[in-house]
Design a protein around this motif. Structure first.
Motif, PDB file in Angstrom:
ATOM      1  N   ALA A 952       0.861  -1.182   0.000  1.00  0.00           N
ATOM      2  CA  ALA A 952       0.000   0.000   0.000  1.00  0.00           C
ATOM      3  C   ALA A 952       0.896   1.230   0.000  1.00  0.00           C
ATOM      4  O   ALA A 952       1.832   1.333   0.797  1.00  0.00           O
ATOM      5  N   THR A 953       0.621   2.162  -0.918  1.00  0.00           N
ATOM      6  CA  THR A 953       1.501   3.317  -1.113  1.00  0.00           C
ATOM      7  C   THR A 953       0.687   4.591  -1.200  1.00  0.00           C
ATOM      8  O   THR A 953      -0.401   4.611  -1.799  1.00  0.00           O
ATOM      9  N   CYS A 954       1.234   5.646  -0.638  1.00  0.00           N
ATOM     10  CA  CYS A 954       0.681   6.986  -0.809  1.00  0.00           C
ATOM     11  C   CYS A 954       1.794   7.882  -1.335  1.00  0.00           C
ATOM     12  O   CYS A 954       2.880   7.939  -0.759  1.00  0.00           O
ATOM     13  N   ASN A 955       1.527   8.575  -2.439  1.00  0.00           N
ATOM     14  CA  ASN A 955       2.472   9.541  -2.996  1.00  0.00           C
ATOM     15  C   ASN A 955       2.029  10.964  -2.668  1.00  0.00           C
ATOM     16  O   ASN A 955       0.838  11.253  -2.610  1.00  0.00           O
ATOM     17  N   ASN A 956       3.017  11.833  -2.478  1.00  0.00           N
ATOM     18  CA  ASN A 956       2.763  13.235  -2.127  1.00  0.00           C
ATOM     19  C   ASN A 956       1.936  13.327  -0.848  1.00  0.00           C
ATOM     20  O   ASN A 956       0.862  13.922  -0.802  1.00  0.00           O
ATOM     21  N   VAL A 957       2.478  12.722   0.207  1.00  0.00           N
ATOM     22  CA  VAL A 957       1.752  12.632   1.473  1.00  0.00           C
ATOM     23  C   VAL A 957       1.562  14.013   2.080  1.00  0.00           C
ATOM     24  O   VAL A 957       0.455  14.412   2.440  1.00  0.00           O
TER      25      VAL A 957
END
Length: 1000
Positions: A952-957
């Motif tokens: 699971a990934t989040c970009n530009n947190v």
């Protein structure tokens, strides 16, 4: 009876206690306590070493003094493992076992791709950074270049959330050309084939990426390597049973931040407070940003199969991606296919391989032109006082305001489609002629086809569109052929003298711009769009025909390299390349690009054996490379073309229209390569069993003979401009890369990498005795009410590219109108003015950052992996032209929208609030948590799943910045860096992604 039962009970309990006693005695007898100390080769204790009974979970960890203690039976095996050292296995036959671990030199023996060959890391004398697949950025990226942001010191990449943009800019060690686009980008090599399009490579198929950063590494590619070289190596099959890998992800994108525009209620309140009426108040309360934007979804799938035998290996993969944009009407889909097979013959002396890559990409985009026709612009300036549609369902249109377009009409009535087809095939042969001597040959062909389609319906609001629908279609085709052959001689003498000699020949032919197109209009209806141009009723003669001039570039090269290593202690490398090109003037078609580098592995000296360094290397080198990328082969030639039309009347009085042919470009037989020389010195070291390592680089990069278009006299030349070699640019910088493992325990490891780079860019020269210019104006701000201001940047001698040169805001006069410093022709301050002119512009700042940062952290706990990647830019300026335009108070009065800050920060009578001045020059520094990723590796499941991993990934947190715009990550490349453009800046998104990787 009762007594008997009690007696029986006591007997059972006594028996149980006896059994437990005997069992515990047996266990105590079987247990064997083993203690000891774990050290390195010098006898220094190693804390944090894993001590594990083989085949069990019974383990221990050494303390700060390297001591350990573990209970284990005699005859069992203990495993001692520590990052940076070779794992040891020892059979337990005594109670005290002291262990000395040997350093694992795997990192030093890592294979580095250097162009036309490879070598071990310890023998490298140049500046080369290798990024393995598991260290690349994670996200919904459409180009392999995006995977490198923040991973390589000196490599500056700005991302874009536009699904139709591969990246905004990419620059290595500063700008070194005054030509933009490809002329400022690195040169790409894929699996040894130069000039291959990265659109043919799916990120999932990449094994590693090597970035050649200094001229001693890049000079082997000669005239194409001034901006560095990026070498992509794809995954290949290995001997063994066939394996199938499926990887996929789904993702959702949301806009991170929108401009805070005035609402309908704000506009009405502002108009009432300042005693004016807004004529286009139709009682609506429309949120145009909400109407234009959406939650965008992406899905990506990659299937690969690989395997082989001892003589033959194969790999095949297919990748499919669909990516929506957060702006309605923007999306892309792409299909990439790849097949590779390699086999050996002639008693394994001959190696043959074939590779085939193909891709089809479809892009849908929206209008992004100037004069307020851009959807990205209109979603902000279009008035919320008007509805989206009229009562009859048509798009609302108000003609009382000039250059005023309904953004939803632009999205739905003006459509753009672009399809790209790429095909690339490669055949390779390698023959072992004798021990140490190998001959290699490569033949490659690449074909690219581009198709652009656009249709403007009969309901289009664009004033440039003809009535009753207008269609335009055009197509071009490019092709590239490459043949290379080279000999490699690699031999070690007396176990200490290692010699590698390479000599090669290259032939290349590139044909571009073979294309044509047509524009037609006046359709009966909009049903077919651009699908059937023959259904149109009108075409503006030859003016409706688009064409491009096909050009062919041929290049012949000879190149060679010599590497010598004495006992892996003293290292030398020399390269030379001789390039000949049809692109340049007849007097300068050949050029030579040499380089020389040396390294000293100090850690191999006897006097350094007791030092704490696992490896310590000092490197230095100097080389020259050229820049012929992005070059029109017709640039040095006299070119004629159509300059207009004239009417010819024959003897019978019949008139006909004919083109006027005139000069479009002057000939310059002396035009030659842009040449970049670079001096580089670096230090590489590692300590603590490679748990801490660093690389420090210093370079001076000077580019001469910059190609620029100069004004010349028509008394001497047919055309008023001439392309010539004149300018010089210097880049100086320091780069630091640190790799560390701060924490290592039995179940937990924290590894971190920090990249820091500083570059100073200076334009040294723009003129000589023949061609002269005081400065070059750049970056037209396109601000309403200031059309006379045609630039906000200048390229000047002594200053960096991206120097802001604009008005200096001095506050307000007594009437609440913006005033600016007023200068005379000599540059002396003489007061203030409300109507600044060209002479009132001054230097106010630079877009060049002082520091670039990339910081990656990986935390592993058992099967869990958490990755946090930070990226940042510091010390640069951004000219917020978007904020300037939307602070125009006049726009509110005529019926457009503006920023909410107008209500509190602007004077209602200030007709110059939007002037492109240093008032809108802001600090562009930021630190961003670019990627936060959590993965769990399930390992082997059953008999048919070899490995399964979920991520699971989040970009530009989040982003820490003082910049007031929507996002501080603006383009830092090209010749107009550091500007927030309102018509082309795609909203930055935050991405949530769920990925799967399974191996069968």
């Amino acid at each position: 009876m009762l007594n008997v039962q009690l007696k029986g009970k006591r007997t059972w309990m006594q028996s149980l206690l006896l059994v437990m006693f005997l069992l515990s005695s047996t266990l105590a007898f079987a247990q064997n306590k083993v203690t000891g100390i774990v050290t390195d080769k010098t006898g220094a204790p190693l804390p944090g070493v894993n001590v594990l009974e083989k085949g069990t979970t019974n383990g221990s960890i050494t303390d700060v003094d390297g001591k350990y203690s573990i209970n284990v039976e005699k005859g069992k095996t203990l495993m001692f493992s520590y990052i940076g050292f070779t794992t040891r296995e020892i059979v337990v036959n005594q109670n005290v076992i002291n262990v000395a671990l040997q350093e694992d030199l795997q990192a030093l023996d890592e294979v580095v791709v250097i162009g036309y060959g490879s070598m071990t890391r310890k023998d490298v004398t140049s500046s080369i950074t290798t990024v393995k697949a598991d260290k690349l950025n994670v996200g919904t990226y459409t180009s392999p270049a995006q995977l490198l942001q923040g991973k390589v010191p000196g490599l500056t990449i700005t991302q874009s959330s536009d699904p139709n943009s591969e990246y905004s800019s990419i620059t290595l060690r500063g700008a070194s050309s005054l030509r933009g686009g490809e002329a400022m980008e690195p040169y790409y090599v894929v699996d040894g084939v130069p000039g291959v399009s990265l659109a043919l490579v799916a990120p999932e198929d990449i094994e590693s990426i090597d970035v050649l950063r200094d001229a001693t590494a890049t000079a082997i590619y000669g005239s194409k390597a001034a901006n560095g070289v990026i070498i992509v190596t794809t995954k290949k099959g290995k001997a063994g049973k066939a394996t199938v890998t499926y990887s996929a992800y789904i993702a959702a994108d949301k806009v991170m931040k929108n401009l805070d525009m005035m609402t309908a209620d704000d506009l009405r309140a502002y108009a009432k407070a300042n005693n004016f009426t807004i004529d286009n108040d139709f009682g609506a309360n429309t949120d145009w940003q909400k109407e234009v934007q959406r939650t965008a979804f992406t899905h990506n799938h990659n299937v690969s199969i690989s395997g082989g035998s001892e003589t033959t290996s194969y790999t095949a993969s297919i990748n499919y991606m669909e990516k929506q944009g957060v702006i309605k009407g923007t999306d892309m889909d792409r299909l990439i296919g790849r097949a590779f097979v390699q086999t050996k013959a002639l008693n394994d002396r001959l190696t043959l391989s074939m590779n085939l890559n193909a891709s089809i990409t479809n892009n849908n985009s929206v209008e992004t032109g100037g004069d307020n026709t851009s959807v990205y612009d209109a979603m902000n300036y279009y008035s919320p006082l008007v509805p989206v549609r009229n009562e009859d369902g048509s798009w609302f249109k108000y003609e009382g305001v000039s250059q005023n377009y309904n953004p939803m009409s632009l999205i739905n009535e003006d459509t753009y489609h672009h399809q790209t087809k790429k095909l690339q095939g490669t055949a390779k042969a390698g023959l072992d002629i004798m021990e140490g001597l190998q001959w290699n040959a490569t033949l490659s062909y690449q074909n690219e086809q581009f198709l652009w389609d656009e249709y403007h319906t009969s309901q289009s609001q664009l004033t440039s569109v003809k009535d009753n629908g207008q269609a335009h279609r055009r197509t071009t085709m490019d092709s590239k052929k490459v043949f290379e052959t080279y000999l490699n001689y690699d031999k070690t003498f007396n176990d200490i003298h290692k010699l590698n000699v390479m000599f090669g020949y290259s032939w290349e032919e590139t044909t571009k711009a073979d294309g044509y197109g047509v524009t037609v209009y006046d359709f009966y209806n909009d049903v077919l769009g651009y699908k059937n141009l023959g259904m149109a009723n009108k075409m503006d003669g030859m003016n409706g025909v688009w064409s491009s001039a096909e050009n062919t570039l041929r290049m012949i090269s000879f190149y060679g390299r010599v590497n010598y290593s004495f006992n892996s202690k003293y290292l030398l490398q020399a390269t030379v390349r001789r390039d000949g090109s049809s692109a340049f003037g007849v007097n300068n078609r050949w050029a030579t690009f040499p380089s020389f580098s040396a390294a000293w592995r100090i850690s191999e000296e006897e006097f350094a054996k007791n030092w704490s360094f696992d490896d310590l290397k000092l490197r230095a080198g100097y080389g020259v490379s050229g820049n012929s990328l992005g070059f029109d082969p017709y640039l040095p030639r006299m070119v004629y073309g159509g300059t207009g039309w004239f009417t010819y009347v024959d003897s019978n009085g019949n008139s006909s229209e004919y083109r006027t042919i005139g000069a479009l470009r002057n000939s310059n037989p002396d035009l030659k390569w842009e040449s970049t020389s670079m001096f580089n010195v670096g230090v590489d070291f590692s300590i603590l069993g490679s748990r801490l390592g660093a690389t420090i680089e210093y370079y001076v990069k000077k580019t001469s003979d910059l190609i620029l278009d100069y004004e010349v006299s028509t008394n001497r030349y047919q055309y008023n401009r001439m392309w010539a070699n004149v300018g010089d640019i210097t880049n100086k910088g320091i780069e630091v890369s640190i790799n560390a493992i701060p924490v290592q325990t039995k179940n937990f490891v924290w590894s971190t990498t920090l990249n820091l780079s500083h570059n100073k860019n200076t334009v040294d020269k723009l003129s000589n005795d023949t061609y002269s210019v005081n400065y070059i104006n750049k970056a037209n701000p396109n601000i309403g009410g200031f059309s006379q201001t045609n630039s906000v940047q200048r390229i000047m001698e002594g200053e960096p590219i991206g120097t802001f040169y604009t008005y200096h805001w001095a506050g307000y006069n007594e009437d609440g109108v913006s005033i600016f410093d007023d200068y005379d022709a000599e540059g002396n301050l003489i007061g203030t003015t409300t109507n600044p002119g060209e002479e009132d512009r001054v230097k106010v700042g630079s877009a060049q950052p002082k520091l670039n940062l990339g910081w990656n952290n990986t935390l592993t706990y058992k099967n869990w992996t958490l990755t946090a990647f930070f990226q940042g830019v510091f010390g640069n300026k951004i000219l917020n032209l978007t904020r300037a335009q939307y602070n125009n108070v006049t726009n509110i009065k005529v019926g457009k929208n503006g920023l909410k800050e107008i209500m509190t920060d602007q004077k209602p009578k200030d007709g110059g609030a939007q002037a492109p001045s240093d008032r809108y020059l802001e600090d562009g520094s930021y630190l961003r948590l670019s990627t936060l990723s959590l993965g769990y590796n399930f390992g082997k499941i059953g008999n048919w799943i070899n490995n399964l991993k979920l991520t699971a990934t989040c970009n530009n947190v989040f982003t820490i910045t003082g910049y007031s715009g929507t996002d501080p990550e603006v383009s830092l490349g090209g010749v107009e860096p550091g500007i927030d453009w309102r018509n082309s800046f795609y909203p930055r998104t935050r991405t949530f992604m769920l990925g799967l990787n399974v191996n069968f």
